[in-house]
Each structure stands twice: as C-alpha cells, then as structure tokens.
Design a protein around this motif. Sequence first.
Motif, short mmCIF file in Angstrom:
data_model
loop_
_atom_site.label_atom_id
_atom_site.label_comp_id
_atom_site.label_asym_id
_atom_site.label_seq_id
_atom_site.Cartn_x
_atom_site.Cartn_y
_atom_site.Cartn_z
N ASN A 159 0.85 -1.19 0.00
CA ASN A 159 0.00 0.00 0.00
C ASN A 159 0.88 1.24 0.00
OD1 ASN A 159 -2.78 -1.26 0.40
ND2 ASN A 159 -1.63 -2.15 2.09
N ASN A 160 1.42 1.51 -1.17
CA ASN A 160 2.38 2.59 -1.33
C ASN A 160 2.19 3.19 -2.71
OD1 ASN A 160 4.75 4.23 -0.92
ND2 ASN A 160 5.59 2.59 0.36
N ASP A 161 2.93 4.26 -3.01
CA ASP A 161 2.77 4.90 -4.32
C ASP A 161 3.28 4.01 -5.45
OD1 ASP A 161 1.65 7.09 -3.12
OD2 ASP A 161 3.53 8.20 -2.97
N PHE A 162 4.24 3.14 -5.16
CA PHE A 162 4.65 2.15 -6.16
C PHE A 162 3.71 0.95 -6.08
CE2 PHE A 162 7.57 1.92 -2.46
CZ PHE A 162 7.11 0.75 -1.89
N GLU A 163 3.67 0.16 -7.16
CA GLU A 163 2.83 -1.03 -7.15
C GLU A 163 3.40 -2.05 -6.16
OE1 GLU A 163 2.03 -2.66 -10.99
OE2 GLU A 163 0.41 -1.22 -11.33
N PRO A 164 2.55 -2.94 -5.64
CA PRO A 164 3.02 -3.91 -4.63
C PRO A 164 4.28 -4.64 -5.06
CG PRO A 164 0.65 -4.03 -4.86
CD PRO A 164 1.11 -3.09 -5.92
N ILE A 165 5.26 -4.68 -4.16
CA ILE A 165 6.56 -5.26 -4.45
C ILE A 165 6.59 -6.74 -4.07
CG2 ILE A 165 9.02 -5.23 -3.87
CD1 ILE A 165 8.85 -2.28 -3.42
N THR A 166 7.15 -7.55 -4.94
CA THR A 166 7.48 -8.93 -4.58
C THR A 166 8.93 -9.18 -4.95
OG1 THR A 166 7.08 -10.09 -6.67
CG2 THR A 166 5.16 -9.56 -5.34
N PHE A 167 9.42 -10.35 -4.61
CA PHE A 167 10.78 -10.75 -4.99
C PHE A 167 10.73 -12.02 -5.83
CE2 PHE A 167 11.13 -8.24 -1.13
CZ PHE A 167 12.01 -7.26 -1.55
N ASP A 168 9.62 -12.18 -6.58
CA ASP A 168 9.50 -13.28 -7.53
C ASP A 168 10.12 -12.87 -8.86
OD1 ASP A 168 8.03 -15.68 -6.65
OD2 ASP A 168 6.51 -14.24 -6.05
N TYR A 169 10.54 -13.88 -9.64
CA TYR A 169 11.08 -13.57 -10.95
C TYR A 169 9.95 -13.11 -11.87
CZ TYR A 169 13.80 -13.62 -15.17
OH TYR A 169 14.43 -13.23 -16.31
N GLY A 170 10.17 -11.98 -12.54
CA GLY A 170 9.21 -11.52 -13.53
C GLY A 170 8.19 -10.54 -13.03
N ASN A 171 7.94 -10.49 -11.72
CA ASN A 171 6.98 -9.49 -11.21
C ASN A 171 7.49 -8.82 -9.94
OD1 ASN A 171 6.53 -11.26 -9.11
ND2 ASN A 171 4.59 -12.00 -9.90
N GLY A 172 8.77 -8.93 -9.69
CA GLY A 172 9.32 -8.33 -8.48
C GLY A 172 10.62 -7.60 -8.75
N GLN A 184 18.93 -5.41 -5.32
CA GLN A 184 18.80 -4.35 -4.33
C GLN A 184 18.76 -2.98 -4.99
OE1 GLN A 184 18.32 -5.10 -1.09
NE2 GLN A 184 17.83 -2.94 -0.82
N ARG A 185 19.47 -2.85 -6.11
CA ARG A 185 19.47 -1.57 -6.83
C ARG A 185 18.08 -1.27 -7.38
NH1 ARG A 185 23.42 -0.16 -12.02
NH2 ARG A 185 22.70 1.99 -12.32
N ALA A 186 17.43 -2.28 -7.99
CA ALA A 186 16.08 -2.08 -8.51
C ALA A 186 15.09 -1.83 -7.39
CB ALA A 186 15.66 -3.30 -9.33
N PHE A 187 15.29 -2.52 -6.28
CA PHE A 187 14.41 -2.33 -5.14
C PHE A 187 14.53 -0.91 -4.61
CE2 PHE A 187 13.70 -2.45 -0.53
CZ PHE A 187 12.42 -2.98 -0.47
N ASN A 188 15.75 -0.43 -4.47
CA ASN A 188 15.97 0.93 -3.97
C ASN A 188 15.41 1.97 -4.93
OD1 ASN A 188 17.27 -0.04 -1.69
ND2 ASN A 188 19.30 0.11 -2.59
N ARG A 189 15.55 1.71 -6.23
CA ARG A 189 15.00 2.65 -7.23
C ARG A 189 13.48 2.75 -7.09
NH1 ARG A 189 15.97 -0.04 -11.70
NH2 ARG A 189 18.18 0.52 -11.69
#
Length: 466
Positions: A255-268, A272-277
Amino acid sequence: MKWYRDRQLWVALTLGTLLRVVPALVWWDDGCVRDECTYIRLSQRFADGEGMTASVGWLWAPGYPVLLGIMRQFTGFASTIKGFQVFAAIVNTVLIYLLTARAFAGREGPKLLRPRRTAMWLYTLSPHMAFFATRLWSETLYTTVLLGALLLLLKARDALEAEPTGPRPLAMAAGVGGLVGICVLFRGVATYMLPILLVGMLWQHQRKARAWAQAGLLALAAVLVVAPYSIHASNKFGARIISDSTMGQMMWLGNNDFEPITFDYGNGKLSQRAFNRTRRTGRRPCGDKDDAIGREKCQKEAGIAWIQDHPVEFVRRMPLRVAQLMNPHSLLTRHLRWGRWPGMHQLTDEAIILAGALHSLLVMFLGSFGLVARGRGAQPLVFGGILVYHCAAISVLAGLSRYRVPLEPLLMVYAAGVIAAPRLTIDELWGSKNHWRVALAVVVMSVVTPLILWYLPAGWPWWRTW
C-alpha cells in the motif's frame, strides 16, 4: 487398504526423498537468499542466548528461527534443518494421501486407489515442493503441521459420531488446537485461521453439546500453546504481540505509491538496486529499524493513511496482489534464473521452470474446480475457508508466491479427484441438481483463471506481464 500397505505409496516416498536429497547434497554450499539470510541471523542470536529478536525492523514468528537455532546448537549449522524438512516432506505425502482418501471415501468408483495415488504423485513430483524442502524457509514444516491439524480435525469429528460419550473426541480436539497453536507460532497469519477450524468442528454437529465442548477445547489448546511465547514477547518488546509483528512492513510493500513489491522472478524487484530505485518513488519506511515495535506502529499508521487517501487504487490493486500469490512460478524460477544451481544445461533449467509452472497451474486450476464440483461435507468447507481467507489477507497487503506453498497441497487433494475421475466429476457437478453448485463453479473459475494466468508469462525474460 491401509496406507502403509500401498506399495505405490512407498515408491512415491522413495522417489520424493531422492528428488529432495540429491539437490541438497549437490548444491550443499548454495548459500542463503534474502529471508533465508535473516532466518540464519535470528537463529545465531537464539543460539547465542539472546532468545527471539527482531531483524531490520521486523519481528517474525518464532517457530522457524527457533528450530534453526536449536539445530545450530546441536550440530553447529542451521542448514541441517534441511534433513528434517526432507522427512517432513515424506510425512506430507502420507498426509495428502490420507486426506484424499477421506475426501472421496465411498465415491471413488471401481478405481478405489486412483485419487489418493494421484494426489501423492502431485506432491511427490512438484518441482516447487521439492525445492522448498531443500531451502531455509518454513513452508515445508508449516505444511506438515497444517495438514496434520486438518486430518486430526476430521478424525475428531468421526470420533464424536463413533464415541459420543467417550474422552477420545475431546482429546483429539485438544490435539487439533495444539497443532493450530504451532501454526500460529510459525506464521502470524494463522492466528485468524482458528475460527475456520472451529466452524469445521461444529459443521452439522452444532446441536451436539459435545461438539461445542470439542470446539472449546480446540480454542483453549491453541491459546495455551501460543500464550507462553506471546506473554514473553509482549513483556520483552513492550507491546501486545501474539506471534509476530510484520503487518506494517507488509502494508508498506503493498500500500504505497509504487505497485506492490514482490521478490518473484518476472513481477518483483530482484536486485537491491532495482528495489531501492522503486522505493524512492513511494513513501519512505518510517520508524527506527532498531525499534521493531515503534517501526511497526508507524508503518501501519502510514499504510492506513495511504488507503484512506487512495481508496480506489487500494481496491484496484486487490486482484493484482492475489495474482502475485497465485503466480504459477515460484522462487524456484528465480533461483534457476540467477544461476544458483550451476552445472546444469540451460535447457534443463528451462525444462524445470516450465514443469514447475505447468504443475502449479494444473493444481490451482483443477483443484479449484474439483473443490467446488466434488467437495462434500466439512472437509471442503474448511479447505475452502482456509484458501479464501489467505487470498483475502493477501489482497489487502502484499503477495508473494512463497505464501502459496502450504496452500497448494489442499488443492492437490481435489485436483487429484478431477484427474482420477473426470467423467465422475462432471456427473457429480451436473447430477447434483444443485444449481448453486454449478453457478459457484462458473464464478470461481471465472475469477481464478485470469489470476493464475496473470503472471504466467513473467517467468520467461522475453515475455512481458499480461
């Protein structure tokens, strides 16, 4: 036939053990990934005498970290839990076999063993289930406790009918509660699963005083198992804690301004660089990482405020979060895409990824259909309630395919009923003369199908998400 006399079951147990032991031995020094590393840190602190501690602002349920800590104390390595998990996978195979036998008792037709054997093979040959037994995640052990609780619940109902005045039905109900309590200590989300099992205990027995006594003992036993840790943790951290304190972080992820984050391949966000971005595009985590309770409170309040400010977006994301849960791929896909199992040909990797995705897709699709078409009595009521509850919880927080692993075995039971007897399945659906069941099947499959397919292409880098 008694389960231990079925030779094909023993073949499945042997093959399933090999499919889990061989990867664990070949890639024994594979290291940890994300949450696995956190589990290891928590286990080290436990072994050092610090008890259960928080990590980077999360206070996780204690069950799995404590087990890892015990393994570390006795063997020097937390990873020795994998041997225990392989044994748990054997137990899971038997439990699924027995649950399937109960689901279709008296309705299996001339091929009495076919559904239960189909279910055991679905679990034995599942690439995802085999993978998680060799990793440092709690899914395999949690599945054992959950399936054990469900089987004992059904047996307790039978015992009440067979021995309406004896002590055995009450003792079995207390055992169910004890297992449910263990589930809560493994996963906080299981806390709110208790009412579903209480309904299952009382279903069609609500006029029996002893059934209410069973329900009461079930609830009491669950509370007694959880209470010692809950009291200890609440005193230690200065807040009311049942099992974990992670909802605020889950709200930050979903529940944030970005879409829900996962750490699955293809939808997450795998790196760490992409996560921080991505993190920089939304609100920052609030609260001090060293103060898990304060951070939890701050994150929860911020998540609720975001929902109040974005009610339409919150509702719009509900299907997306459930689709993340129902992604036919799993962390196995991520593991292979990262090259964490070196030495295999790329075509072998691709074959495993495809097989895993198709297997989960088949189980979810046919399991959902079979649950509606062939489900009778208390068992499908409890199974369906657990599945719907988890989807509802995920729909308001954040989804990850890992959370689905303990749920797939429930669907395997009813997927096996469809695979083993497709004509009988259709006959039972259409011949039931219950138009509501046909309508429910249409509704369920209309909802489930697009959610399953949503992220199916995402496991291959040359495809985009639908």
